[in-house]
Scaffold this motif. Structure first.
Motif, PDB file in Angstrom:
ATOM      1  N   GLY A 120     -12.528   7.830  -2.060  1.00 22.55           N
ATOM      2  CA  GLY A 120     -11.369   7.208  -2.694  1.00 22.55           C
ATOM      3  C   GLY A 120     -10.102   7.320  -1.876  1.00 22.55           C
ATOM      4  N   TYR A 121     -10.197   7.974  -0.701  1.00 15.08           N
ATOM      5  CA  TYR A 121      -9.041   8.141   0.176  1.00 15.08           C
ATOM      6  C   TYR A 121      -9.424   7.756   1.607  1.00 15.08           C
ATOM      7  N   PRO A 169      -4.621   7.050  -0.882  1.00 14.37           N
ATOM      8  CA  PRO A 169      -5.645   6.510  -1.774  1.00 14.37           C
ATOM      9  C   PRO A 169      -6.004   5.083  -1.378  1.00 14.37           C
ATOM     10  N   VAL A 170      -7.276   4.745  -1.469  1.00 15.37           N
ATOM     11  CA  VAL A 170      -7.702   3.367  -1.230  1.00 15.37           C
ATOM     12  C   VAL A 170      -7.006   2.477  -2.254  1.00 15.37           C
ATOM     13  N   ARG A 211     -10.923  -0.125  -4.627  1.00 18.07           N
ATOM     14  CA  ARG A 211     -11.443   1.200  -4.970  1.00 18.07           C
ATOM     15  C   ARG A 211     -12.960   1.215  -5.148  1.00 18.07           C
ATOM     16  N   GLU A 212     -13.495   0.143  -5.737  1.00 16.90           N
ATOM     17  CA  GLU A 212     -14.933   0.118  -5.994  1.00 16.90           C
ATOM     18  C   GLU A 212     -15.757   0.038  -4.704  1.00 16.90           C
ATOM     19  N   TRP A 218       0.869  -1.183   0.000  1.00 18.16           N
ATOM     20  CA  TRP A 218       0.000   0.000   0.000  1.00 18.16           C
ATOM     21  C   TRP A 218       0.903   1.230   0.000  1.00 18.16           C
ATOM     22  N   GLU A 242      -6.009  -0.010  -5.127  1.00 14.26           N
ATOM     23  CA  GLU A 242      -6.748  -0.178  -6.376  1.00 14.26           C
ATOM     24  C   GLU A 242      -7.765  -1.305  -6.310  1.00 14.26           C
ATOM     25  N   SER A 293     -14.502   4.438   0.321  1.00 17.02           N
ATOM     26  CA  SER A 293     -13.657   4.601   1.508  1.00 17.02           C
ATOM     27  C   SER A 293     -14.322   4.065   2.772  1.00 17.02           C
TER      28      SER A 293
END
Length: 392
Positions: A365-366, A328-329, A334-335, A314, A331, A338
């Motif tokens: 997203g973070y 950032p979460v 991501r879907e 990460w 990849e 957060s």
């Protein structure tokens, strides 16, 4: 007649509540949760500050109502801090007020200067009180970028041209929470010029002034000539002196804004407990070793987090300042968003973080990671996260 309260209707469900509840439930089951979610320092003030608190608390006369504006010695100590740190002159009577932490001060200033329907410019993502203090007061929020780049002023111009009514207040804070963005004096000069041209009040949140990791100290907006015409600035002793539970903060700057805040506070509180104010004065006036120690502490934790989380898979951008990393979460998650990612981290890795969506929709997203666990615990978190990420 509706039985919903006007201000409560304007507040969405507290985003962090669900994650906090999961954390509490896991701990109640005896699980070890490494908490990187709340920015709650784990250190203690310098011993001479604690000694002063005890000394004054033992005085029977110290337990009466205190001064809402702050005792004279504490306001003088804050003015002296600004002089030696930023070379900014402050009048302790008209340009300094003591607040019950910067959060209370920001909320009460919003109440003092905002009318229902006013438009306020605030960064997105940002510390929730930057927006919700004004939402509670009845304002409408127009978002501006959190990053102090070229787009910042483009969006400001757009907001001034197309908002009805025109914005009256601009809120900002650097080093920022949660993003850890930093600003320099050139940027602040442009902000002050813009505020003067458009008759905007500017609220600067400088709570993380002393937590910077480069060679250049964090500046104050009040260093800009003429800034006090439009600017009030908030600082806090919570992180700088490891005093979060003491609830000691300050607002300084523009006399009209300080007067408005002071007047509202005079109706709402009698000031902090006098021994706390006297001990805070001792912190500001006494040896400042703890500032360098805390800066080094957070820098060490930052470096361990960036290195160990990176090896775990990460990649965490290294913050230039503050006690937070804005990450950032990963990849593959991501879907989820957060919030769901944060919940899975607690459930499957035993690590708590703050979902980015709690700081505004631009935070999706973070996640925010607080540097409030020691280096050994941060490495332990990295090992758990590595296993979590490997399972996908």
């Amino acid at each position: 007649m509706s039985e919903e309260f006007y201000r409560i209707k304007r507040l969405p469900p507290y985003v962090f509540a669900e994650v906090n509840a999961m954390k509490a439930e896991a701990r109640a089951r005896g699980e070890d949760i490494i908490d990187l979610g709340m920015g709650n320092p784990d250190g203690a003030p310098a011993q001479h500050v604690i000694d002063k608190l005890s000394e004054v608390a033992n005085d029977p006369t110290a337990h009466r109502y205190s001064a809402s504006k702050g005792i004279k010695g504490l306001r003088l100590a804050q003015a002296n801090y600004y002089k030696r740190r930023f070379d900014v002159d402050l009048d302790m009577d008209s340009e300094v007020v003591v607040t019950l932490g910067s959060k209370e001060g920001l909320a009460n200033l919003a109440q003092a200067i905002t009318a229902p329907g006013d438009v306020v410019l605030a960064p997105n993502p940002s510390y929730p009180i930057h927006t919700f203090g004004f939402i509670i007061a009845g304002a409408a929020i127009r978002s501006i970028p959190a990053a102090p780049g070229p787009d910042f002023f483009t969006r400001l111009e757009y907001a001034m041209s197309y908002s009805v009514p025109k914005p009256s207040v601009l809120v900002m804070g650097y080093p920022s929470n949660p993003t850890a963005y930093v600003a320099d004096l050139d940027f602040y000069q442009k902000v002050v010029d813009f505020a003067r041209e458009h008759k905007l009040w500017v609220i600067s949140d400088l709570a993380y002034a002393e937590i910077y990791y480069g060679d250049t100290p964090t500046p104050s907006m009040l260093q800009i000539e003429g800034a006090k015409e439009r600017v009030v600035e908030f600082t806090s002793m919570s992180k700088t002196y490891s005093m979060p539970g003491w609830r000691m903060g300050f607002a300084v700057g523009n006399q009209k804004l300080i007067s408005a805040l002071t007047r509202v506070k005079s109706y709402l509180d009698y000031g902090a407990f006098t021994p706390i104010q006297v001990a805070a004065t001792a912190a500001l006036n006494g040896p400042q070793d703890i500032i360098d120690q805390n800066r080094a502490l957070y820098k060490g934790r930052r470096d361990v987090m960036v290195e160990s989380f990176g090896r775990a898979g990460w990649d965490i951008p290294s913050p230039e300042a503050s006690m937070f990393a804005w990450a950032p979460v990963p990849e593959q998650f991501r879907e989820l968003g957060s919030m769901e990612f944060s919940k899975r981290l607690i459930a499957e890795a035993g690590v708590a973080v703050a979902p980015g969506t709690g700081f505004g929709d631009e935070g999706e997203g973070y996640v925010r990671l607080a540097l409030v666990e020691n280096e050994q615990r941060i490495r332990q978190a990295a090992r758990s996260i590595k296993k979590f990420l490997s399972k996908g």
